[in-house]
Design a protein around this motif. Structure first.
Motif, PDB file in Angstrom:
ATOM      1  N   ARG A 132      28.772  -2.783 -51.377  1.00 32.14           N
ATOM      2  CA  ARG A 132      28.772  -1.513 -50.801  1.00 32.14           C
ATOM      3  C   ARG A 132      27.484  -0.866 -50.517  1.00 32.14           C
ATOM      4  O   ARG A 132      26.760  -0.919 -51.427  1.00 32.14           O
ATOM      5  CB  ARG A 132      29.830  -0.820 -51.697  1.00 32.14           C
ATOM      6  N   GLU A 141      32.292   1.315 -34.238  1.00 29.41           N
ATOM      7  CA  GLU A 141      33.413   0.332 -34.111  1.00 29.41           C
ATOM      8  C   GLU A 141      33.421  -0.644 -33.060  1.00 29.41           C
ATOM      9  O   GLU A 141      33.779  -1.777 -33.066  1.00 29.41           O
ATOM     10  CB  GLU A 141      34.658   1.257 -33.415  1.00 29.41           C
ATOM     11  N   LEU A 162      31.120  -3.609 -34.626  1.00 35.61           N
ATOM     12  CA  LEU A 162      31.996  -4.289 -35.246  1.00 35.61           C
ATOM     13  C   LEU A 162      32.632  -5.314 -34.808  1.00 35.61           C
ATOM     14  O   LEU A 162      32.832  -6.460 -35.571  1.00 35.61           O
ATOM     15  CB  LEU A 162      33.212  -3.413 -35.918  1.00 35.61           C
ATOM     16  N   VAL A 164      34.860  -6.476 -43.113  1.00 41.01           N
ATOM     17  CA  VAL A 164      34.069  -5.296 -42.967  1.00 41.01           C
ATOM     18  C   VAL A 164      34.764  -4.175 -42.806  1.00 41.01           C
ATOM     19  O   VAL A 164      35.483  -4.018 -41.995  1.00 41.01           O
ATOM     20  CB  VAL A 164      32.905  -5.690 -42.071  1.00 41.01           C
ATOM     21  N   LYS A 165      34.256  -2.976 -43.557  1.00 43.40           N
ATOM     22  CA  LYS A 165      34.827  -1.684 -43.385  1.00 43.40           C
ATOM     23  C   LYS A 165      33.601  -0.576 -43.304  1.00 43.40           C
ATOM     24  O   LYS A 165      32.713  -0.718 -44.136  1.00 43.40           O
ATOM     25  CB  LYS A 165      35.806  -1.128 -44.443  1.00 43.40           C
ATOM     26  N   SER A 166      33.502   0.137 -42.062  1.00 43.94           N
ATOM     27  CA  SER A 166      32.220   0.782 -42.055  1.00 43.94           C
ATOM     28  C   SER A 166      32.327   2.048 -41.272  1.00 43.94           C
ATOM     29  O   SER A 166      33.310   2.075 -40.514  1.00 43.94           O
ATOM     30  CB  SER A 166      31.158  -0.054 -41.228  1.00 43.94           C
ATOM     31  N   THR A 167      31.745   3.046 -41.587  1.00 46.48           N
ATOM     32  CA  THR A 167      31.593   4.482 -41.163  1.00 46.48           C
ATOM     33  C   THR A 167      30.203   4.731 -40.890  1.00 46.48           C
ATOM     34  O   THR A 167      29.409   4.824 -41.453  1.00 46.48           O
ATOM     35  CB  THR A 167      32.098   5.583 -42.221  1.00 46.48           C
ATOM     36  N   THR A 176      19.934   0.201 -45.260  1.00 55.24           N
ATOM     37  CA  THR A 176      20.007   1.286 -46.197  1.00 55.24           C
ATOM     38  C   THR A 176      18.761   1.997 -46.417  1.00 55.24           C
ATOM     39  O   THR A 176      17.799   1.558 -46.892  1.00 55.24           O
ATOM     40  CB  THR A 176      20.801   0.995 -47.552  1.00 55.24           C
ATOM     41  N   GLY A 191      25.479   2.443 -41.557  1.00 56.72           N
ATOM     42  CA  GLY A 191      26.945   2.169 -40.991  1.00 56.72           C
ATOM     43  C   GLY A 191      27.015   1.478 -39.676  1.00 56.72           C
ATOM     44  O   GLY A 191      25.770   1.239 -39.002  1.00 56.72           O
ATOM     45  N   ILE A 192      28.010   1.064 -39.212  1.00 61.51           N
ATOM     46  CA  ILE A 192      28.256   0.265 -37.979  1.00 61.51           C
ATOM     47  C   ILE A 192      29.494   0.858 -37.100  1.00 61.51           C
ATOM     48  O   ILE A 192      30.437   1.030 -37.887  1.00 61.51           O
ATOM     49  CB  ILE A 192      28.539  -1.211 -38.151  1.00 61.51           C
ATOM     50  N   SER A 239      28.529   0.639 -45.215  1.00 56.54           N
ATOM     51  CA  SER A 239      29.575  -0.202 -45.003  1.00 56.54           C
ATOM     52  C   SER A 239      30.016  -0.983 -46.170  1.00 56.54           C
ATOM     53  O   SER A 239      29.400  -0.848 -47.355  1.00 56.54           O
ATOM     54  CB  SER A 239      28.803  -1.306 -44.094  1.00 56.54           C
ATOM     55  N   PHE A 267      31.297  -4.990 -47.350  1.00 55.57           N
ATOM     56  CA  PHE A 267      31.760  -6.449 -47.143  1.00 55.57           C
ATOM     57  C   PHE A 267      32.475  -6.677 -48.231  1.00 55.57           C
ATOM     58  O   PHE A 267      31.917  -6.593 -49.225  1.00 55.57           O
ATOM     59  CB  PHE A 267      30.255  -6.981 -46.585  1.00 55.57           C
TER      60      PHE A 267
END
Length: 841
Positions: free
Chosen positions: A515, A523, A526, A566-569, A487, A520-521, A574, A576
């Motif tokens: 958060r 697809e 991931l 994990v959800k990331s854009t 970050t 971000g990561i 992201s 976790f």
């Protein structure tokens, strides 16, 4: 097969046996009527199931006809009985009415003889057993009894009239039961309202005699029922005879038809039995070719099926030899393959045992020297007589050792997970303490990158919970460290709350969310971030660390019964998250102020026995504990430890597990069995991190287990949990973390310089630094070589001369070096030197 039989066993089998035994013994059976009826029905079904089809059909036809005949015969008998009863009732009513008209005058004129003559005329009717006329007072006026002499004598009538009137209404009707009727019986007969009264073997007809609206008396006529009962019995015998004759006729007719109907089925059944037993598929069932009924069609289909089976059986015989040959070949191949697999399995087991031994050995060999390094750094830090420069150098040694220890732990943890040796060890711990510890370090790292960090903990979280605090802390540190690392602008949000999606009815599920607003990561990345040695992000950021953190964290979370999601854009950040079950408990609050230095203890006679075969380890603990006021005794093996314990009666024993002559496990067992050493706190201290060592030590009788290198704060915390220790703290405040890492820049003075850049310098300030500092290439060389001491010497050689920008730059470089963020230094220098090149153009 046994399971199938058990599943389909008859649940009423035992009930049938008990019922049959009860019936055969002749004893009273304690079975309710409904259950008895069910038993009889099941027995009937069992009887039918063992009969041939011919017998079943015959029984069906015979029973059906018998039921129909019995029903019809019963109906006719009852109908005829009702007809005869109605006829008798009509005749009796008519006769009573006629006699009543003839006795009106005698009653009116009080003429018993005339009434007697009227009653005597009833002897022509053989069904009349007796008759009587009574006065309006219920006294016998005249009577008639079949088979007895006439009662015309006035004296007899007078005697009858003098009978007690209360006795005349005595209830004697219905008790005669066909016996001879006497004059006394008629005198005491109960007079009923007008109408007919049917008794068991007689019929009473009662009629009140009324003339000109005045009641004169009462008329009673008694008729017998012998003829109607005789007629009824004749009807019953007649119907039984018809039933028997009909049954015989049905049997004769049914037997002829049954033979025609059942013989083809019997032939088919015999053929099936022979084919099933002898496997003779050449057998055929004879049938009429032109027959079109269902049975013969079934026989033809059966013959055709047997023919097909015979044909296929021949083909199967032809393929049998080929299949047997193939089976032999494959069996040989499987045996060879099985042998190879067994050899591979033995090799794998040997390799796995060697790997486990290697892990235990590596853990011990690496942690033993680190125990000395980190232990003495802790002692030197606590002495408080070091200069600031020496304190920073000592801090670098400590951080280097901790960084090395973290890398060793990651590699050993991954190896243990892959070898199936990793286990979860739940203990009681303070959830608030865990959150404070993980957020405090993350908050410092976030400050150094000028990003925001916040902890949001739910107000309804439990204070003390049960779980593996070490592994949860490890997972949280890994995720929080990654969040800060990736970050550059924005911040990191640390959210802990009761899981709203926990299974209904379950308690103790706590959800952790981290958060960030970092890079971000994508697809594709991931899919691989949880693989060992795989990292996401740009090359400069990913270069920090081993790439094992997320891989180990995912597997640890799964061991705790959950999953790391994990959800990331890309470009936005992201999230976790994971939920684990941490049951609430009532833990004992430890009164140890972890934010202050311990200067000593108030206890005058607090003895600690250190048992370790390594002299350096013993001296390390002695040097750390004696200055605080503890009385430290030492032993180099298990036997000496027991002797020292009996001699000095220590409050705490710090027990190494692997020692000569007698190891720590055996020594603990001997101590726990000795009543003279009761109440001693035993803390196992081992360089082995294999779970078996921990579990074995706790089973042997140890109260706690600590791994080398030993953290003095952890040791003091464990001791405070079990013993009352009067800790004495330093009066002055310790230097804050920010002082050790370097003073934070004044936000007011640098507010114009802070931009979205993670370096914290605007382009003008970067150009200013490039002009002021001429030896940036030397700093770049030290950074690329990872020379921490060289970087710190370089920063000391640079004079700030009151330049706040240069002073802030030196402070930031020192902070990055102390936290081993070498790549950040490289990026910072590259950006400053790049700004100089752009300015020169």
């Amino acid at each position: 097969m046994n399971i199938f039989k058990k599943k389909h066993a008859n649940p009423h089998k035992s009930n049938w046996k008990d019922f049959i035994d009860c019936k055969e013994s002749g004893k009273a059976c304690s079975v309710n009527p409904l259950e008895t009826m069910r038993m009889h029905r099941r027995l009937f079904h069992l009887f039918l199931s063992r009969q041939s089809l011919k017998t079943k059909m015959f029984i069906m036809v015979l029973v059906s006809n018998i039921v129909a005949l019995v029903f019809a015969g019963t109906f006719f008998v009852i109908n005829d009985f009702h007809i005869m009863k109605s006829t008798i009732d009509y005749v009796a009513s008519s006769l009573t009415a006629m006699v009543e008209t003839h006795v009106e005058a005698p009653l009116y004129f009080n003429d018993p003889e005339a009434a007697q003559e009227t009653l005597n005329s009833l002897q022509e009717n053989s069904d009349i057993l007796a008759a009587a006329v009574y006065s309006n007072k219920g006294e016998l006026f005249a009577s008639y009894i079949r088979g007895q002499s006439d009662v015309n004598d006035k004296d007899k009538l007078k005697d009858a009239s003098n009978l007690d009137t209360s006795a005349s209404i005595k209830a004697v009707s219905g008790v005669m039961n066909g016996s001879e009727i006497t004059l006394d019986d008629l005198s005491n007969w109960k007079l009923l309202p007008d109408g007919l009264n049917h008794c068991t073997d007689m019929l009473e007809s009662h009629k009140t005699v009324i003339f000109n609206g005045k009641e004169l008396g009462h008329l009673l006529i008694i008729a017998g029922k012998s003829k109607i009962m005789e007629l009824v019995w004749w009807y019953v015998i007649y119907n039984i005879a018809i039933l028997l004759a009909t049954g015989v006729l049905i049997y004769l007719v049914s037997s002829k038809f049954m033979k025609i109907l059942v013989s083809p089925i019997a032939s088919l059944t015999d053929a099936v039995k022979i084919i099933s037993k002898e496997k003779n598929y050449s057998l055929r069932v004879p049938c009429y070719v032109n027959s079109t009924d269902e049975i013969h069609y079934m026989i033809q289909a059966f013959n055709h099926m047997i023919k097909e089976i015979q044909f296929r059986d021949g083909e199967l015989e032809n393929h049998k030899a080929i299949l047997e040959q193939k089976v032999e070949e494959r069996t040989r191949r499987l045996q060879d393959l099985n042998h190879e697999l067994m050899v591979s399995k033995e090799k794998a087991e040997v390799a796995n045992r060697a790997k486990s031994a290697f892990l235990a050995s590596m853990s011990h060999e690496l942690r033993t020297p680190l125990n000395g390094i980190l232990g003495y750094t802790q002692i030197m830090e606590r002495n408080g007589n070091l200069k600031e420069r020496e304190l920073k150098q000592l801090k670098i040694i400590s951080q280097s050792g901790e960084h090395l220890l973290m890398m060793i732990n990651d590699i050993l943890d991954l190896s243990k997970i892959e070898a199936g040796k990793m286990e979860i060890n739940p203990v009681e711990f303070s959830l608030a303490g865990l959150l404070e510890a993980t957020s405090a370090i993350t908050r410092i790292k976030a400050k150094k990158k000028n990003i925001h960090f916040s902890l949001k903990a739910g107000a309804d979280l439990p204070k003390w919970v049960v779980g593996d605090e070490v592994r949860i802390r490890q997972v949280l540190f890994n995720i929080l460290d990654n969040a800060v690392k990736f970050t550059a602008a924005g911040g990191v949000e640390y959210i802990v709350q009761l899981d709203p999606d926990a299974p209904r009815g379950s308690t103790g599920w706590i959800r952790f969310e981290i958060r960030d607003t970092g890079t971000g990561i994508d697809e594709k990345s991931l899919e691989k971030i949880f693989y060992p040695f795989e990292q996401a992000g740009n090359a400069n950021e990913s270069a920090q660390g081993t790439g094992l953190g997320l891989a180990i964290s995912q597997r640890l979370v799964r061991l705790m019964g959950s999953d790391l999601i994990v959800k990331s854009t890309p470009g936005e950040g992201s999230l976790f998250s994971f939920s684990i079950n941490l049951p609430e408990t009532s833990g004992r609050e430890i009164r140890l102020e972890s934010d202050r230095h311990i200067a000593g203890i108030g206890n005058k006679n607090f003895h600690i026995l250190v048992a370790d075969d390594n002299l350096n380890n013993r001296e390390l603990l002695r040097d750390a504990l004696e200055p605080l006021g503890f009385h430290v005794h030492m032993a180099d093996n298990g036997k000496e430890c027991i002797a020292r314990a009996l001699e000095n009666k220590p409050d705490v024993i710090l027990m190494d597990l692997m020692m000569p002559k007698m190891n720590g496990f055996e020594a603990v067992e001997h101590i726990r069995k000795n009543p003279a050493l009761k109440g001693i706190l035993i803390i196992a201290i081992s360089a082995s991190v294999v779970n078996e060592s921990r579990e074995k030590s706790l089973r042997a009788g140890c109260d706690e287990f600590l791994t080398k290198p030993v953290s003095l704060n952890s040791l003091f915390t464990v001791m405070s949990k079990y013993k009352e220790i009067d800790w004495i703290y330093e009066n002055h405040e310790e230097k804050g973390t920010e002082e050790i890492f370097g003073e934070e820049p004044d936000s007011n003075k640098l507010s114009l310089s802070i931009t979205g850049d993670s370096t914290g310098f605007s382009p003008d300030y970067k150009l200013h630094l490039a002009d002021k500092i001429k030896s940036l290439d030397q700093l770049m060389e030290f950074a690329k070589q990872g020379d921490i001491a060289g970087i710190q010497e370089w920063t000391e050689s640079i004079a700030s001369d009151g330049d706040e920008i240069v002073s802030h730059f030196k402070s930031q470089v020192n902070d990055l070096a102390e936290n081993f963020m070498i790549d950040e230094i490289v990026i910072l220098v590259e950006k400053i030197m790049g700004e100089k090149k752009n300015g020169s153009k």
